[in-house]
Design a protein around this motif. Structure first.
Motif, mmCIF file in Angstrom:
data_model
loop_
_atom_site.group_PDB
_atom_site.id
_atom_site.type_symbol
_atom_site.label_atom_id
_atom_site.label_comp_id
_atom_site.label_asym_id
_atom_site.label_seq_id
_atom_site.Cartn_x
_atom_site.Cartn_y
_atom_site.Cartn_z
ATOM 1 N N LEU A 40 -2.033 8.833 0.948
ATOM 2 C CA LEU A 40 -2.540 8.125 2.120
ATOM 3 C C LEU A 40 -1.959 8.712 3.404
ATOM 4 C CD1 LEU A 40 -0.018 6.083 3.160
ATOM 5 C CD2 LEU A 40 -0.675 4.892 1.070
ATOM 6 N N ASP A 41 -2.635 8.407 4.494
ATOM 7 C CA ASP A 41 -2.174 8.743 5.832
ATOM 8 C C ASP A 41 -1.868 7.421 6.529
ATOM 9 O OD1 ASP A 41 -1.756 9.415 8.461
ATOM 10 O OD2 ASP A 41 -3.692 10.417 8.753
ATOM 11 N N PRO A 42 -0.592 7.135 6.817
ATOM 12 C CA PRO A 42 -0.230 5.847 7.429
ATOM 13 C C PRO A 42 -0.966 5.576 8.733
ATOM 14 C CG PRO A 42 1.723 7.014 6.687
ATOM 15 C CD PRO A 42 0.588 7.979 6.560
ATOM 16 N N ASN A 43 -1.387 6.633 9.433
ATOM 17 C CA ASN A 43 -2.037 6.455 10.730
ATOM 18 C C ASN A 43 -3.545 6.240 10.624
ATOM 19 O OD1 ASN A 43 0.407 6.869 12.182
ATOM 20 N ND2 ASN A 43 0.204 9.075 11.783
ATOM 21 N N ALA A 44 -4.058 6.151 9.394
ATOM 22 C CA ALA A 44 -5.507 5.992 9.214
ATOM 23 C C ALA A 44 -5.876 4.661 8.550
ATOM 24 C CB ALA A 44 -6.058 7.144 8.370
ATOM 25 N N ILE A 45 -4.870 3.856 8.230
ATOM 26 C CA ILE A 45 -5.115 2.643 7.442
ATOM 27 C C ILE A 45 -5.709 1.519 8.291
ATOM 28 C CG2 ILE A 45 -4.020 0.834 6.058
ATOM 29 C CD1 ILE A 45 -1.890 2.920 5.284
ATOM 30 N N GLU B 236 -1.939 0.568 13.062
ATOM 31 C CA GLU B 236 -1.267 -0.182 14.126
ATOM 32 C C GLU B 236 -1.821 -1.602 14.199
ATOM 33 O OE1 GLU B 236 -1.583 1.890 17.806
ATOM 34 O OE2 GLU B 236 -0.550 3.691 17.074
ATOM 35 N N PRO B 237 -0.996 -2.557 14.697
ATOM 36 C CA PRO B 237 -1.451 -3.944 14.776
ATOM 37 C C PRO B 237 -2.603 -4.127 15.755
ATOM 38 C CG PRO B 237 0.639 -3.654 15.918
ATOM 39 C CD PRO B 237 0.380 -2.387 15.174
ATOM 40 N N ASP C 145 -8.876 -0.057 3.959
ATOM 41 C CA ASP C 145 -9.632 1.191 4.054
ATOM 42 C C ASP C 145 -8.649 2.300 4.438
ATOM 43 O OD1 ASP C 145 -11.357 3.296 4.500
ATOM 44 O OD2 ASP C 145 -12.792 2.132 5.673
ATOM 45 N N LEU C 146 -8.508 3.286 3.549
ATOM 46 C CA LEU C 146 -7.544 4.368 3.777
ATOM 47 C C LEU C 146 -8.121 5.524 4.595
ATOM 48 C CD1 LEU C 146 -5.894 4.655 0.251
ATOM 49 C CD2 LEU C 146 -5.180 3.265 2.187
ATOM 50 N N VAL D 25 0.839 -1.194 0.000
ATOM 51 C CA VAL D 25 0.000 0.000 0.000
ATOM 52 C C VAL D 25 0.877 1.248 0.000
ATOM 53 C CG1 VAL D 25 -1.672 1.358 1.330
ATOM 54 C CG2 VAL D 25 -1.938 -1.125 1.164
ATOM 55 N N GLY D 26 1.932 1.218 0.809
ATOM 56 C CA GLY D 26 2.811 2.376 0.945
ATOM 57 C C GLY D 26 3.584 2.720 -0.304
#
Length: 408
Positions: free
Chosen positions: A338-343, A357-358, A380-381, A331-332
Motif C-alpha cells: 500500500l501507499d499510505p498517501n493514497a488511502i 489525511e483526515p 480504497d487503496l 490496514v497498515g
C-alpha cells in the motif's frame, strides 16, 4: 464471481431439507441439561460429498472419522451431530467414541458406516458420555418437514443465540435445483478453512471432485472471510451433500449452467457466514469491511479481515466511536502492499480519510450511523483492481462474560 441475480430465488421457509430427498431432526438426549443436543441429517440415496476442515493442527476425533469416511467412498448419506461436547483432545477413546456414533447411526438407518459423517461441538478436553448418545440415536426420526429442519438447526448450537438457515433455488438443464444450508458458530471463529459447523444440501447432480473445487473457491470468499475473535476451533467443518435427485445433467466447469450452480452455492455460504458473524458471542453489531484498489483480490481480503478482526476496531464500533485511526492502523499492519498517501476510508457514506489525511466530518451525524445494527467500513487503496470483503462483529462486555464462564 459475477452475480446472476435473476437465476437465483431465495426460498421462504428456508431449511436444510428444502432440496429433494433430504430429512433431518434433532432431540435432547442428555449431553446438555435441557436444550436439543443430538441431530441427524439424511439423504434418501448416497450423495456425492465435499468438505473443508479446520487448519488447526489439533483436530477433533469426529473430523478424523469424517475424513476417513469421505476418502473411502467419496459419498455420504447421513451426518450425525452432537453439541455440548467437542470430543477433542480425547485420544484413542475419543476416536472410538466418534466411530461408535458413526456405527450406531449407520445401524439405525440400515446403511454402511462409511456413508456416515460425524460432527461434534462444545467443550474441548472432556470425554464423551456415550450412553445418552447411543440411546438418543435410537430415538431419532428424521423428517422432510420444516419441523425436522428446525430441530436439527437447534440441536447443533452451543453459545449461538439464533439458528442459521438459508436456501436458494435455480434452474439447471430445465430442472429446478435447490441448495440449502444450516450452520452454528458464535465464538472461536477465525476459520481459515471452514466455520464452526456448516451443513449444505443440494439435489443437484455433481461429482465429488467438482463439488470439492466449487466449495473450496466459495469458502475462500465466504466462510474464510469472517472473524469473531481470531481463534480457530479444533472442530470446524463444512460438508456439502449433493444427491442428484433433481435430475439435471452432471455439473462440471464446462457445463453451460455451472456459474448458476456456483452462484447458488456462494449465496448460501455467504448468508451463513454473515449470520455467524452477526451472532458473535455478545455481539450487538455486524461489521462489514469492503476493500478496493488493492494489488490483488487476495490482498484485499487480507486487509478486510485484518480490519474487521482488530480488537481496537471492534471495541470502537461497540462504543460508537468514529476512531478511524484504529482502522488505518489495521490496514497498515495487514502486510499488504500500500501507499499510505493514497488511502481513502469511509464509515458508512461518510469519508473520514482522503489521500491518507483526515477529512472534516460531523461526529454527531456519524454517531447516529454507528448506533445502527450493521456498520460498513470502506477502504480504497488506489493501488490496483483487487477487491475483497470480510465480516465480523463488535467486541462487547458480554463476550468476556460468556467466555469467562463457558464451563460453569
Amino acid at each position: 464471481m459475477t452475480t446472476t441475480v435473476l437465476a437465483l430465488k431465495r426460498i421462504s421457509g428456508n431449511n436444510i431439507v428444502s432440496p429433494i430427498g433430504f430429512k433431518a431432526t434433532g432431540i435432547h438426549c442428555g449431553i446438555k441439561h435441557k436444550k436439543n443436543d443430538l441431530a441427524l441429517l439424511v439423504s434418501e440415496v448416497p450423495a456425492n460429498v465435499a468438505g473443508v476442515f479446520t487448519t488447526n493442527a489439533i483436530q477433533a476425533a469426529p473430523l478424523m472419522v469424517t475424513k476417513e469416511a469421505m476418502q473411502q467412498t467419496g459419498k455420504m448419506q447421513a451426518i450425525i451431530v452432537n453439541s455440548g461436547n467437542a470430543n477433542a483432545c480425547t485420544g484413542q477413546q475419543g476416536l472410538k467414541d466418534a466411530r461408535l456414533m458413526q456405527q450406531k447411526a449407520a445401524e439405525k438407518l440400515g446403511i454402511a458406516p462409511a456413508l456416515v459423517g460425524v460432527a461434534s461441538t462444545g467443550i474441548i478436553g472432556e470425554m464423551m458420555r456415550m450412553e445418552p448418545i447411543v440411546n438418543g440415536i435410537q430415538k431419532l426420526e428424521p423428517s422432510s418437514e420444516l419441523e425436522g429442519s428446525i430441530l436439527f438447526s437447534q440441536a447443533i448450537l452451543t453459545t449461538d443465540t439464533v439458528t442459521k438457515n438459508t436456501a436458494y433455488s435455480t434452474v439447471i438443464d430445465g430442472k429446478k435445483i435447490t441448495i440449502a444450508g444450516t450452520a452454528k458458530g458464535s465464538g472461536m471463529i477465525d476459520p481459515n478453512m471452514a466455520t464452526m459447523l456448516g451443513f449444505i444440501t443440494t439435489d443437484a447432480k455433481i461429482e465429488s471432485v467438482h463439488l470439492q473445487a466449487a466449495l473450496k473457491t466459495v469458502t475462500d470468499l465466504t466462510f474464510n472471510s469472517i472473524t469473531v475473535d481470531g481463534d480457530t476451533s479444533t472442530n470446524d467443518m463444512v460438508l456439502v451433500m449433493a444427491n442428484g435427485m433433481a435430475g439435471n445433467n452432471s455439473l462440471t466447469p464446462a457445463h453451460p449452467d455451472w456459474e448458476q450452480f456456483t452462484e447458488a452455492l456462494h449465496a448460501v455460504s455467504q448468508d451463513l457466514a454473515k449470520m455467524i458473524a452477526k451472532d458473535g458471542e455478545g455481539a450487538t453489531k455486524l461489521i462489514e469491511v469492503e476493500v478496493s484498489g488493492a494489488i490483488t483480490d487476495i490482498e484485499a481480503r487480507k486487509i478486510a479481515k485484518t480490519v474487521v478482526g482488530s480488537p481496537l476496531v471492534k471495541t470502537a464500533i461497540f462504543g460508537c466511536d468514529a476512531n478511524w485511526g484504529r482502522i488505518i492502523a489495521a490496514v497498515g499492519y495487514s502486510g499488504a502492499t500500500l501507499d499510505p498517501n493514497a488511502i481513502k476510508i469511509k464509515i458508512g457514506s461518510t469519508t473520514v480519510v482522503e489521500n491518507g489525511e483526515p477529512v472534516p466530518f460531523s461526529e454527531a451525524q456519524l454517531l447516529i450511523y454507528l448506533k445502527q445494527p450493521e456498520v460498513k467500513i470502506s477502504v480504497d487503496l488506489h493501488q490496483g483492481i483487487g477487491k475483497g470483503v470480510a465480516w465480523g462483529c463488535d467486541l462487547t462486555y458480554d463476550y468476556v462474560q460468556i467466555n469467562a464462564t463457558y464451563r460453569s
